[in-house]
Design an enzyme around this catalytic site. Structure first.
Site, PDB file in Angstrom:
ATOM      1  N   ASP A  76      43.232  33.541  39.502  1.00 59.09           N
ATOM      2  CA  ASP A  76      43.159  34.794  40.242  1.00 59.09           C
ATOM      3  C   ASP A  76      43.460  35.912  39.244  1.00 59.09           C
ATOM      4  O   ASP A  76      43.912  35.667  38.119  1.00 59.09           O
ATOM      5  CB  ASP A  76      44.124  34.805  41.430  1.00 59.09           C
ATOM      6  CG  ASP A  76      43.693  35.854  42.469  1.00 59.09           C
ATOM      7  OD1 ASP A  76      42.851  36.714  42.136  1.00 59.09           O
ATOM      8  OD2 ASP A  76      44.192  35.818  43.603  1.00 59.09           O
TER       9      ASP A  76
HETATM   10  C1  BGC Z   1      42.477  38.672  44.661  1.00 57.14           C
HETATM   11  C2  BGC Z   1      41.303  37.730  44.778  1.00 57.14           C
HETATM   12  C3  BGC Z   1      40.054  38.388  44.274  1.00 57.14           C
HETATM   13  C4  BGC Z   1      40.280  38.852  42.844  1.00 57.14           C
HETATM   14  C5  BGC Z   1      39.076  39.525  42.229  1.00 57.14           C
HETATM   15  C6  BGC Z   1      42.578  39.279  43.282  1.00 57.14           C
HETATM   16  O1  BGC Z   1      43.519  40.294  43.242  1.00 57.14           O
HETATM   17  O2  BGC Z   1      43.660  37.976  44.983  1.00 57.14           O
HETATM   18  O3  BGC Z   1      41.149  37.311  46.102  1.00 57.14           O
HETATM   19  O4  BGC Z   1      38.967  37.529  44.354  1.00 57.14           O
HETATM   20  O5  BGC Z   1      41.347  39.776  42.836  1.00 57.14           O
HETATM   21  O6  BGC Z   1      38.840  40.761  42.748  1.00 57.14           O
END
Ligand code: BGC
Length: 731
Positions: A289
């Site tokens: 993530d």
């Molecule tokens: C979120 C994810 C997301 C990623 C990319 C993160 O902060 O937890 O769910 O896919 O960012 O934007």
């Protein structure tokens, strides 16, 4: 003669090596993917391999004049980019750089959060589950995939399949609710919708199951915090959707932020390698993530970024999203012998495999199309509207307050009534608020010559300003009925959007109390990204329905339900607690030592609206529950059936939920567990039989703390509505 032979050999070798140079095997679309991967891998340097394992961002830039700058900053060898563009121009320019300026011409994979639509936004996932229509969700994800791929996105960071039982956590909006089986069903539907049967088609994108795993268990609904999950609970509650998603062919997964009982999701060898790769044989890749690798430092399991890279990589995270840990440290770790070349190669293989499957090596560029060709196509809007209609849940309908078919003046009041932006919901990708129909406009169109629709704001979403109360009361005093539209702003749910209470701000409740004093029927319409605390609003509302955050269709589906054009059929995918203090509360809890004691002294201990609750404008009667045999041996199957009749005065759709119960087992089991659901249209007066074919190994068994399945001999109950039938498994 010798000279001629030599000359010929030189020419042949030169030609052959020249040929090899220009047409290496990995560029030959006719070769099998695995061969192409090995050929390419053998040509890559350490640095090139490492670069494949990183993801940066691209775009965020609406100014056409500045667009070249980010392109110049992006290394031609980068593995992946998060793409913020709404058309493919910028993508294609960066892709050209990768194809032409990197030594081996490896295409970039472009990812983006396409969560509930790309431009045509459909309801949030929590709402989608309330429609209990996986086929429709598959179609909606298909629309999203097509709009995204045609706009330059190859890969969506979706579905989010974190089972979640705490409405204070803002991200409950993004998942399919509190139940493992429900999440699993919609995981499969969305993976099919995104990926189709051929990832390389220009209509499909690669899916990403997230956030692996247990993120929904974040303590007290706070985001990014610790989660206490025993191995038993990990398997009982959180694994099933992921297991099913992997089986359905999901190309990628995203490792989670949360610390799972001491070992963060992004450094968890057990979940990422032992289970996902070794046991489930997933052959795509895992992306971290955003920042979840470097966050191993504040989580207290890595001293610095290099150690964080080592921990995440060796646990099984192949791609680094915006941490700058792998690009800066992985090469060094390999040279120092702390990361084996074999693991590096295996990780690169996984990333390349997904790129090959997407057809990126053979068609790296996205064909240029117009917005009209991509967005808001009539069939896409139809799907979004139908999904929004089916996800509306009628929670209360006292004295048949709804539908509103005999009224001549409707007062629409509240902060939700005129908003476009907030109806889109969190993570609305490239959704355009201008395209959203407000509740007021939708009702005006719905009632055209039949009734007058008036509007007053009443109050804002929060704050203490009551200056608009008076106007609202005047508007309401002149109407036959008050449609009171309360709820949450778009950014009150989603990431980093926790709330200490799931009640609406006091100002909204006060407005409701004031309006009730007028003595007119109050229809409470809710729009939110989470279940709400309604115990003060419920007694003063004649009818209550939730439309969640419906997306681009906005108020149109709601207008259909209010007028009666549409008969509501949604049922809750997440419990509405009586009050925040009951959280966590969910239907599949484990039995207590004293089921009749241990209640709260100050509030009821049961929820206000339980899982699967939802009313219709017609009535359904459940007949006799029948089973094909009451005693069976392992290995055989059972058929349970129930006739359901539409006993009301109009056609209606009913979803039947089938639960099982294992009253005595070697470990305690949840009080009941959903195992199957079926949705059917029943015409007025019609009776249809709903069926559930029980495969005991699948439906009556349970897992231990290492995922091993057991089917124990003994009694089981099959439950439907308030009916129950017992079956016995014998050895
Ligand atoms: C979120 C994810 C997301 C990623 C990319 C993160 O902060 O937890 O769910 O896919 O960012 O934007």
């Amino acid at each position: 003669m010798k000279k001629v032979t030599l000359l010929l050999s030189v020419i042949t070798i030169t030609l052959f090596s020249g040929y090899k140079k220009e047409n290496p095997l990995y560029k030959d679309a006719k070769q099998p993917i695995e061969k192409r991967i090995e050929d390419l891998l053998a040509r890559m340097t350490l640095e090139e391999k490492v670069m494949q394992l990183n993801q940066y961002t691209l775009g965020r830039n609406d100014n056409a004049n500045n667009m070249a700058d980010p392109v110049n900053d992006i290394p031609a060898q980068i593995g992946s980019l998060i793409y913020f563009g709404s058309n493919a121009d910028l993508r294609n320019r960066v892709q050209k750089k990768a194809m032409e300026q990197s030594r081996l011409g490896i295409p970039i994979i472009f990812g983006y959060d396409v969560i509930h639509g790309f431009r045509t936004i459909y309801p949030i996932s929590l709402a989608q589950a309330c429609a209990w229509n996986p086929k429709l969700v598959e179609q909606a994800c298909g629309v999203a995939a097509q709009e995204a791929r045609m706009s330059g996105v190859d890969w969506t960071f979706s579905p989010m399949i974190d089972v979640a039982r705490d409405g204070r956590w803002g991200r409950v909006a993004e998942g399919y609710g509190e139940d493992p089986y429900t999440n699993a069903v919609f995981t499969v539907a969305s993976v099919k919708g995104y990926q189709g049967t051929d990832l390389s088609s220009e209509k499909n994108v690669a899916a990403c199951l997230k956030h692996y795993i247990g993120y929904g268990a974040s303590e007290a609904g706070r985001d990014y915090v610790y989660s206490e999950i025993s191995r038993q609970t990990l398997w009982d509650t959180y694994m099933l959707p992921y297991e099913q998603g992997v089986k359905a062919g999901a190309a990628t997964l995203m490792s989670s932020f949360n610390d799972i009982s001491g070992t963060p999701g992004s450094a968890n060898h057990y979940t990422l390698t032992e289970v996902l790769k070794d046991r489930w044989k997933h052959d795509g890749f895992v992306v971290s993530d955003w920042g979840s690798i470097e966050q191993l430092r504040p989580q207290g399991v890595a001293a610095n970024k290099k150690e964080a890279a080592l921990k995440a990589f060796t646990a099984g995270v192949e791609m680094d999203m915006m941490n700058r840990c792998y690009d800066n440290h992985l090469g060094e770790l390999v040279k120092e012998g702390k990361v084996s070349e074999a693991l590096l190669n295996e990780s690169v293989r996984r990333v390349l495999r997904v790129k090959f499957r997407l057809g990126l090596f053979d068609r790296p560029y996205t064909p240029t199309t117009t917005e009209k060709q991509r967005f808001y196509r009539p069939e896409s809007m139809k799907i979004a509207e139908q999904l929004a209609e089916e996800s509306i849940v009628l929670l209360k309908n006292q004295n048949k307050a709804l539908p509103l078919n005999k009224v001549s003046k409707i007062a629409v009041i509240g902060p939700i009534a005129q908003t476009k932006w907030h109806l889109l919901g969190s993570w609305a990708a490239q959704g355009n608020a201008e395209e959203v129909t407000t509740v007021v406009d939708a009702l005006k169109a719905e009632y055209k010559d039949k009734a007058e629709v008036t509007y007053a704001l009443g109050c804002d979403f929060d704050g203490q300003d009551k200056k608009n109360f008076e106007e609202a009361k005047n508007v309401a005093a002149n109407a036959d009925v008050i449609v009171l539209c309360l709820g949450e702003k778009k950014n009150w749910s989603g990431e980093n959007a926790s709330r200490s209470t799931i009640a609406l701000p006091q100002i909204q409740e006060e407005l409701a109390v004031e309006l009730k004093k007028l003595g007119k029927p109050v229809i409470l319409v809710l729009s939110s990204g989470r279940p709400l605390e309604l115990n003060r609003l419920e007694p003063i509302s004649d009818a209550i329905l939730t439309m969640w955050h419906p997306g681009t269709p906005g108020g149109k589906p709601l207008a259909g339900v209010l007028s009666g054009r549409v008969n509501p059929s949604g049922k809750l995918s997440m419990t509405f607690p009586y009050s925040t203090g009951q959280i966590p509360i969910y239907y599949n809890y484990r039995q207590s030592a004293r089921p009749h004691q241990g209640k709260y002294q100050d509030i009821p201990s049961t929820p206000l609206y339980e899982f699967a609750h939802g009313l219709s404008y017609t009535t359904f009667q459940y007949g006799e529950l029948k089973v094909s045999a009451t005693q069976i041996k392992r290995g055989s199957k059972l058929l349970v059936e129930i006739p359901v009749s539409n006993t009301g005065d109009r056609d209606g759709v009913e979803t039947v939920h089938w639960f099982i119960q294992d009253p005595v087992s070697s470990i305690s089991r949840p009080i009941k567990e959903l195992k199957h659901f079926e949705k059917q249209l029943l015409k007025k007066g019609e009776t249809k039989t709903y069926k559930f074919e029980i495969d005991p190994e699948r439906d009556l068994s349970f897992v231990d703390g290492n995922g091993k399945r057991f089917l124990e001999a003994g009694d089981y109950n099959i439950l439907v509505k308030n009916k129950k039938i017992k079956v016995e498994i014998v050895d």
